[in-house]
Design a protein around this motif. Sequence first.
Motif, PDB file in Angstrom:
ATOM      1  N   MET A   1       0.859  -1.082  -0.061  1.00 13.11           N
ATOM      2  CA  MET A   1       0.058  -0.018  -0.054  1.00 13.11           C
ATOM      3  C   MET A   1       0.815   1.225   0.180  1.00 13.11           C
ATOM      4  O   MET A   1       1.691   1.221   0.771  1.00 13.11           O
ATOM      5  CB  MET A   1      -1.034  -0.154   1.257  1.00 13.11           C
ATOM      6  N   PRO A   2       0.649   2.118  -0.853  1.00  8.08           N
ATOM      7  CA  PRO A   2       1.443   3.318  -0.952  1.00  8.08           C
ATOM      8  C   PRO A   2       1.392   4.160   0.302  1.00  8.08           C
ATOM      9  O   PRO A   2       0.387   3.939   1.172  1.00  8.08           O
ATOM     10  CB  PRO A   2       0.811   4.235  -2.044  1.00  8.08           C
ATOM     11  N   ILE A   3       2.489   4.985   0.757  1.00  7.76           N
ATOM     12  CA  ILE A   3       2.706   5.542   1.945  1.00  7.76           C
ATOM     13  C   ILE A   3       1.727   6.711   2.024  1.00  7.76           C
ATOM     14  O   ILE A   3       1.008   7.093   3.243  1.00  7.76           O
ATOM     15  CB  ILE A   3       3.987   6.318   2.059  1.00  7.76           C
ATOM     16  N   LYS A   4       1.214   7.406   0.964  1.00  7.59           N
ATOM     17  CA  LYS A   4       0.213   8.505   0.877  1.00  7.59           C
ATOM     18  C   LYS A   4      -1.255   8.043   1.575  1.00  7.59           C
ATOM     19  O   LYS A   4      -1.772   8.571   2.293  1.00  7.59           O
ATOM     20  CB  LYS A   4      -0.124   9.001  -0.297  1.00  7.59           C
ATOM     21  N   ILE A   5      -1.410   6.447   1.114  1.00  9.51           N
ATOM     22  CA  ILE A   5      -2.758   5.874   1.499  1.00  9.51           C
ATOM     23  C   ILE A   5      -2.708   5.749   2.806  1.00  9.51           C
ATOM     24  O   ILE A   5      -3.606   5.942   3.714  1.00  9.51           O
ATOM     25  CB  ILE A   5      -3.154   4.888   0.672  1.00  9.51           C
ATOM     26  N   LYS A   6      -1.375   5.296   3.588  1.00 11.42           N
ATOM     27  CA  LYS A   6      -1.546   4.864   4.777  1.00 11.42           C
ATOM     28  C   LYS A   6      -1.512   6.065   5.745  1.00 11.42           C
ATOM     29  O   LYS A   6      -1.884   6.051   6.699  1.00 11.42           O
ATOM     30  CB  LYS A   6      -0.158   4.038   5.163  1.00 11.42           C
TER      31      LYS A   6
ATOM     32  N   TRP B   1       0.241  -0.096   9.583  1.00 11.56           N
ATOM     33  CA  TRP B   1       1.477   0.189   9.348  1.00 11.56           C
ATOM     34  C   TRP B   1       2.357  -1.250   9.356  1.00 11.56           C
ATOM     35  O   TRP B   1       3.429  -1.130   8.671  1.00 11.56           O
ATOM     36  CB  TRP B   1       2.252   1.139  10.170  1.00 11.56           C
TER      37      TRP B   1
ATOM     38  N   GLU C   1       0.251  -5.803   2.878  1.00 14.06           N
ATOM     39  CA  GLU C   1      -0.897  -5.867   1.902  1.00 14.06           C
ATOM     40  C   GLU C   1      -0.688  -7.193   1.217  1.00 14.06           C
ATOM     41  O   GLU C   1       0.490  -7.738   0.917  1.00 14.06           O
ATOM     42  CB  GLU C   1      -0.835  -4.856   0.882  1.00 14.06           C
TER      43      GLU C   1
END
Length: 68
Positions: free
Chosen positions: A1-6, A48, A52
Amino acid sequence: MPIKIKIFLTSYVVLVAIGVILFENFLGDKSLILSIAALAPLMIIGIWIFPEVVTKKTTAGYDENLEN
């Protein structure tokens, strides 16, 4: 999962938890605050830490070649 989404999901969980805690403090049952204070950090840790699930795409022809 991309960091922006997290980061977005983490901020969303924090904001919703704060909103529910304030709502329950003023208008609701104060014992629910402890549950939310424990659940929100667990949800953030889960976002975190746990990876995924990634599945591999296979084709029918590829699987048939493995059997021969």
